[in-house]
Design a protein around this motif. Structure first.
Motif, PDB file in Angstrom:
ATOM      1  N   LEU A  93       1.233   7.456 -22.672  1.00 57.90           N
ATOM      2  CA  LEU A  93       2.809   8.048 -22.431  1.00 57.90           C
ATOM      3  C   LEU A  93       2.486   8.395 -20.924  1.00 57.90           C
ATOM      4  CD1 LEU A  93       5.558   8.699 -23.303  1.00 57.90           C
ATOM      5  CD2 LEU A  93       4.847  10.994 -23.599  1.00 57.90           C
ATOM      6  N   MET A  94       1.541   9.081 -20.331  1.00 57.09           N
ATOM      7  CA  MET A  94       1.639   9.280 -18.986  1.00 57.09           C
ATOM      8  C   MET A  94       1.512   8.026 -18.282  1.00 57.09           C
ATOM      9  SD  MET A  94      -1.059  12.400 -19.386  1.00 57.09           S
ATOM     10  CE  MET A  94      -1.615  12.742 -17.399  1.00 57.09           C
ATOM     11  N   LEU A  95       0.843   7.026 -18.645  1.00 62.87           N
ATOM     12  CA  LEU A  95       0.482   5.694 -18.037  1.00 62.87           C
ATOM     13  C   LEU A  95       1.640   5.102 -17.761  1.00 62.87           C
ATOM     14  CD1 LEU A  95      -1.066   3.622 -16.507  1.00 62.87           C
ATOM     15  CD2 LEU A  95      -1.836   2.873 -18.975  1.00 62.87           C
ATOM     16  N   LEU A  96       2.524   5.003 -18.877  1.00 63.23           N
ATOM     17  CA  LEU A  96       3.955   4.390 -19.082  1.00 63.23           C
ATOM     18  C   LEU A  96       4.636   5.194 -18.038  1.00 63.23           C
ATOM     19  CD1 LEU A  96       5.784   2.209 -20.350  1.00 63.23           C
ATOM     20  CD2 LEU A  96       6.356   3.752 -22.020  1.00 63.23           C
ATOM     21  N   LYS A  97       4.952   6.587 -17.993  1.00 56.31           N
ATOM     22  CA  LYS A  97       5.603   7.267 -17.068  1.00 56.31           C
ATOM     23  C   LYS A  97       5.613   6.846 -15.720  1.00 56.31           C
ATOM     24  CE  LYS A  97       6.935  11.994 -15.970  1.00 56.31           C
ATOM     25  NZ  LYS A  97       6.278  12.380 -14.999  1.00 56.31           N
ATOM     26  N   VAL A  98       4.317   6.613 -15.311  1.00 59.13           N
ATOM     27  CA  VAL A  98       3.776   6.311 -13.757  1.00 59.13           C
ATOM     28  C   VAL A  98       4.278   4.987 -13.545  1.00 59.13           C
ATOM     29  CG1 VAL A  98       2.058   5.761 -12.374  1.00 59.13           C
ATOM     30  CG2 VAL A  98       1.958   7.910 -13.725  1.00 59.13           C
ATOM     31  N   LEU A  99       4.313   3.980 -14.575  1.00 65.03           N
ATOM     32  CA  LEU A  99       4.646   2.606 -14.160  1.00 65.03           C
ATOM     33  C   LEU A  99       6.003   2.390 -14.224  1.00 65.03           C
ATOM     34  CD1 LEU A  99       2.074   0.727 -16.599  1.00 65.03           C
ATOM     35  CD2 LEU A  99       2.196   0.806 -14.115  1.00 65.03           C
ATOM     36  N   MET A 100       6.942   3.201 -15.063  1.00 69.79           N
ATOM     37  CA  MET A 100       8.168   3.263 -15.038  1.00 69.79           C
ATOM     38  C   MET A 100       8.810   3.652 -13.995  1.00 69.79           C
ATOM     39  SD  MET A 100       9.376   3.258 -19.206  1.00 69.79           S
ATOM     40  CE  MET A 100      11.251   2.869 -18.711  1.00 69.79           C
ATOM     41  N   GLU A 101       8.276   4.947 -13.485  1.00 70.40           N
ATOM     42  CA  GLU A 101       8.812   5.752 -12.243  1.00 70.40           C
ATOM     43  C   GLU A 101       8.820   5.006 -10.994  1.00 70.40           C
ATOM     44  OE1 GLU A 101       8.751  10.607 -13.506  1.00 70.40           O
ATOM     45  OE2 GLU A 101       6.817   9.335 -12.733  1.00 70.40           O
ATOM     46  N   ASN A 102       7.923   3.899 -11.266  1.00 69.12           N
ATOM     47  CA  ASN A 102       7.665   3.070  -9.952  1.00 69.12           C
ATOM     48  C   ASN A 102       7.826   1.642 -10.377  1.00 69.12           C
ATOM     49  OD1 ASN A 102       5.970   4.906  -7.553  1.00 69.12           O
ATOM     50  ND2 ASN A 102       5.173   5.554  -9.893  1.00 69.12           N
ATOM     51  N   GLY A 103       8.973   1.453 -11.135  1.00 67.28           N
ATOM     52  CA  GLY A 103       9.312   0.221 -11.550  1.00 67.28           C
ATOM     53  C   GLY A 103       9.432  -0.640 -10.296  1.00 67.28           C
ATOM     54  N   GLY A 104       8.997  -1.824 -10.427  1.00 66.88           N
ATOM     55  CA  GLY A 104       9.099  -2.777  -9.196  1.00 66.88           C
ATOM     56  C   GLY A 104       7.839  -2.668  -8.174  1.00 66.88           C
ATOM     57  N   ARG A 105       7.014  -1.569  -8.528  1.00 67.13           N
ATOM     58  CA  ARG A 105       5.998  -1.485  -7.572  1.00 67.13           C
ATOM     59  C   ARG A 105       4.684  -1.700  -8.107  1.00 67.13           C
ATOM     60  NH1 ARG A 105       7.317   4.438  -4.724  1.00 67.13           N
ATOM     61  NH2 ARG A 105       9.059   3.814  -3.804  1.00 67.13           N
ATOM     62  N   ILE A 106       3.825  -2.225  -7.643  1.00 61.84           N
ATOM     63  CA  ILE A 106       2.275  -2.695  -8.090  1.00 61.84           C
ATOM     64  C   ILE A 106       1.700  -1.309  -8.074  1.00 61.84           C
ATOM     65  CG2 ILE A 106       0.088  -3.844  -7.888  1.00 61.84           C
ATOM     66  CD1 ILE A 106       1.835  -6.323  -6.769  1.00 61.84           C
TER      67      ILE A 106
END
Length: 221
Positions: free
Chosen positions: A155-168
């Motif tokens: 969940l923490m990993l998905l949160k980071v990725l979604m909060e930075n959508g469009g960024r690698i």
């Protein structure tokens, strides 16, 4: 999100760090200003929570050194100094926010969410990309309208990725946001978490950028 908590009152530090970890933050704790500056040199911290009454140097001095070396580092001052003049000094020295003791943890969480949004691409606590929606306040996840439960680190990993959508997001940066100093992290830990996440998300929702990291495209990118 990885937080550096700089608080010399060790019982208070322990209580704060436990509450922050329960809210799915990664927390590194130090008790002196010089320790904080040394930790920040490793460039793995996202947000600093800084007490002003430190034993080796004044917290405002620590803040000024942070601003000199890492201008964009978000800093929340947490202190018993509650006079208006103290608040003005802290904000003028470069603090992003100021929270006098005693305080309510929900207020601290709210202020942290504001700083998280500033660091990422999300504009509110509800982040929606395609059929996937994540409430970063309640950590409720839905996929195509159906509630989905995830283990804490996924969940923490998905949160980071979604909060930075469009960024690698580089693999090393993702590791730093999921694990604290001293945690043992195997070389394929992030890959394993991504593998499990993909089983519960739409096809191709998380993109692998070979040799770099991962990204969640937005707007068809």
């Amino acid at each position: 999100m990885r937080i550096l908590l700089v608080e010399d009152d060790q019982p208070l530090s322990a209580a704060l760090s436990n509450s922050l970890r329960a809210a799915n933050y990664v927390v590194d704790c130090v008790y002196r200003g010089r320790e904080a500056l040394s930790m920040l040199a490793a460039e793995q911290t996202d947000i600093v929570i800084l007490d002003l009454g430190l034993p080796d140097m004044d917290g405002l001095e620590v803040l000024r050194e942070i601003r000199h070396k890492i201008k964009e580092m978000p800093v929340i001052i947490l202190t018993a100094r509650d006079k208006v003049t103290d608040k003005i000094l802290g904000l003028d020295a470069g603090a992003d926010d100021y929270l006098p003791k005693p305080f309510d943890m929900d207020e601290l969480f709210a202020r942290l969410r504001v700083l998280e949004r500033r660091l990422g691409t999300a504009t509110s606590a509800m982040v929606k990309i395609g059929e996937v929606a994540l409430n970063t306040q309640t950590l409720e996840l839905t996929v195509a309208g159906e509630a989905v439960s995830l283990p804490r680190r996924e969940l923490m990993l998905l949160k980071v990725l979604m909060e930075n959508g469009g960024r690698i997001q580089p693999k090393q940066k993702l590791e730093s946001r999921l694990y604290e100093w001293g945690d043992e992290v195997s070389s394929n830990t992030i890959e394993v978490h991504i593998h499990h996440l993909r089983k519960k998300l739409p096809d191709n929702f998380i993109k692998t950028i070979r040799g770099v990291g991962y990204s969640i495209p937005v707007n068809g990118a």
